[in-house]
Write a protein that holds these residues in place. Structure first.
Motif, short mmCIF file in Angstrom:
data_model
loop_
_atom_site.label_atom_id
_atom_site.label_comp_id
_atom_site.label_asym_id
_atom_site.label_seq_id
_atom_site.Cartn_x
_atom_site.Cartn_y
_atom_site.Cartn_z
N ILE A 19 -25.91 -40.46 2.13
CA ILE A 19 -27.19 -40.48 2.86
C ILE A 19 -28.31 -39.90 2.00
N ALA A 20 -28.04 -38.79 1.32
CA ALA A 20 -29.05 -38.19 0.45
C ALA A 20 -29.44 -39.13 -0.69
N THR A 21 -28.45 -39.81 -1.25
CA THR A 21 -28.71 -40.78 -2.33
C THR A 21 -29.62 -41.90 -1.84
N ARG A 22 -29.32 -42.42 -0.65
CA ARG A 22 -30.12 -43.50 -0.09
C ARG A 22 -31.55 -43.05 0.21
N VAL A 23 -31.69 -41.84 0.74
CA VAL A 23 -33.02 -41.31 1.06
C VAL A 23 -33.84 -41.16 -0.22
N ALA A 24 -33.21 -40.63 -1.26
CA ALA A 24 -33.91 -40.46 -2.54
C ALA A 24 -34.35 -41.82 -3.09
N GLN A 25 -33.49 -42.82 -2.96
CA GLN A 25 -33.84 -44.17 -3.42
C GLN A 25 -35.00 -44.74 -2.63
N VAL A 113 -41.90 -29.48 3.35
CA VAL A 113 -40.44 -29.61 3.33
C VAL A 113 -39.95 -30.15 4.66
N LEU A 114 -39.08 -31.15 4.60
CA LEU A 114 -38.39 -31.66 5.77
C LEU A 114 -36.92 -31.25 5.64
N SER A 115 -36.47 -30.40 6.54
CA SER A 115 -35.08 -29.92 6.46
C SER A 115 -34.21 -30.68 7.46
N VAL A 116 -33.07 -31.16 6.95
CA VAL A 116 -32.16 -32.00 7.74
C VAL A 116 -30.76 -31.39 7.74
N PHE A 117 -30.08 -31.47 8.89
CA PHE A 117 -28.68 -31.06 8.96
C PHE A 117 -27.87 -32.20 9.55
N LEU A 118 -26.77 -32.55 8.86
CA LEU A 118 -25.89 -33.63 9.31
C LEU A 118 -24.59 -33.05 9.87
N GLU A 185 -26.84 -46.13 7.80
CA GLU A 185 -28.11 -46.87 7.86
C GLU A 185 -29.08 -46.22 8.85
N THR A 186 -28.57 -45.88 10.03
CA THR A 186 -29.41 -45.27 11.06
C THR A 186 -29.93 -43.91 10.61
N CYS A 187 -29.05 -43.11 10.01
CA CYS A 187 -29.46 -41.78 9.56
C CYS A 187 -30.55 -41.87 8.50
N VAL A 188 -30.40 -42.80 7.57
CA VAL A 188 -31.41 -42.97 6.51
C VAL A 188 -32.74 -43.38 7.13
N VAL A 195 -39.83 -38.33 7.32
CA VAL A 195 -40.56 -38.11 6.06
C VAL A 195 -41.99 -38.60 6.21
N ARG A 196 -42.15 -39.81 6.75
CA ARG A 196 -43.49 -40.37 6.91
C ARG A 196 -44.31 -39.57 7.90
N ALA A 197 -43.68 -39.09 8.97
CA ALA A 197 -44.38 -38.25 9.95
C ALA A 197 -44.81 -36.93 9.31
N LYS A 198 -43.93 -36.36 8.50
CA LYS A 198 -44.26 -35.11 7.81
C LYS A 198 -45.45 -35.31 6.89
N GLN A 199 -45.45 -36.41 6.13
CA GLN A 199 -46.54 -36.67 5.18
C GLN A 199 -47.87 -36.89 5.91
#
Length: 202
Positions: A19-25, A113-118, A185-188, A195-199
């Motif tokens: 999930i982190a890899t996909r978010v970074a991409q 910073v957007l902090s996420v816990f899975l 997919e849903t988590c990403v 992220v967009r809301a934070k920005q």
């Protein structure tokens, strides 16, 4: 686009790495996970193996006293301080994704910073691990994997609770907590919406 640093903490076998890899991409930024060990090793002069081992301990043992690097702090404490400085430096450089290593706490004073816990039900995590999502889990029986999940979560919680003023996994300490059983997919998608809301709110 305004900067946004995403920190992702996760229970074991929830697909946090993927999930982190996909978010970074999706964000077009770099993901920092094992790279933090490499950076800490370069700055400290210690081996990556010593750095990695120190992350799993926070006790005053003979082994760590031998690696005190010239002061009274045990190696595990020194590595936490060093990695915290590296994480802060990386955040100062711009948007990125930080996986684990108490990134949410280290960067708690920043507004970008957007902090996420899975998390996920243990049944989902066992199934996830048994289907080869983790190379080290291949060949483990279901009972063994369940025990490994329990032990790894306990270690992660102990590390986080020891070095921070928060409780690992407590929803109050994160901007977003997600059940990984919703699917990668849903988590990403949900993280990217956050992220967009934070920005937009910066």
């Amino acid at each position: 686009m305004k900067n946004c640093i995403v920190t992702i903490s996760r229970e074991f076998c929830t697909g946090g790495q993927e999930i982190a890899t996909r978010v970074a991409q999706e964000m077009g930024v770099k993901l920092y996970d094992k790279e933090l060990i490499t950076l800490a090793a370069k700055k400290s002069g210690l081996s990556e193996e010593a750095i990695e081992a120190s992350e799993k301990q926070h006790t005053h043992s003979l082994l760590y006293n031998l690696y005190t690097m010239g002061n009274d702090l045990p190696l595990s404490d020194q590595v936490f301080i060093l990695q915290s400085r590296i994480i802060k430096d990386l955040a100062d450089q711009g948007s990125c994704v930080i996986l684990g290593r108490s990134g949410d706490y280290v960067l708690r004073e920043r507004d970008d910073v957007l902090s996420v816990f899975l998390y996920a039900p243990v049944e989902y995590r066992i199934k996830y691990g048994l289907h080869g999502k983790y190379e080290s889990m291949n060949g483990l029986a279901e009972k063994q994997l369940e025990e490994e999940i329990r032990k790894t979560d306990k270690k992660r919680a102990a590390y986080y609770n020891y070095y921070t003023q928060n409780r690992w996994g407590d929803a109050h300490n994160y901007d977003l907590t997600l059940n990984a059983a919703l699917g990668e997919e849903t988590c990403v998608k949900l993280i990217m919406e956050a992220v967009r809301a934070k920005q937009q709110n910066l």
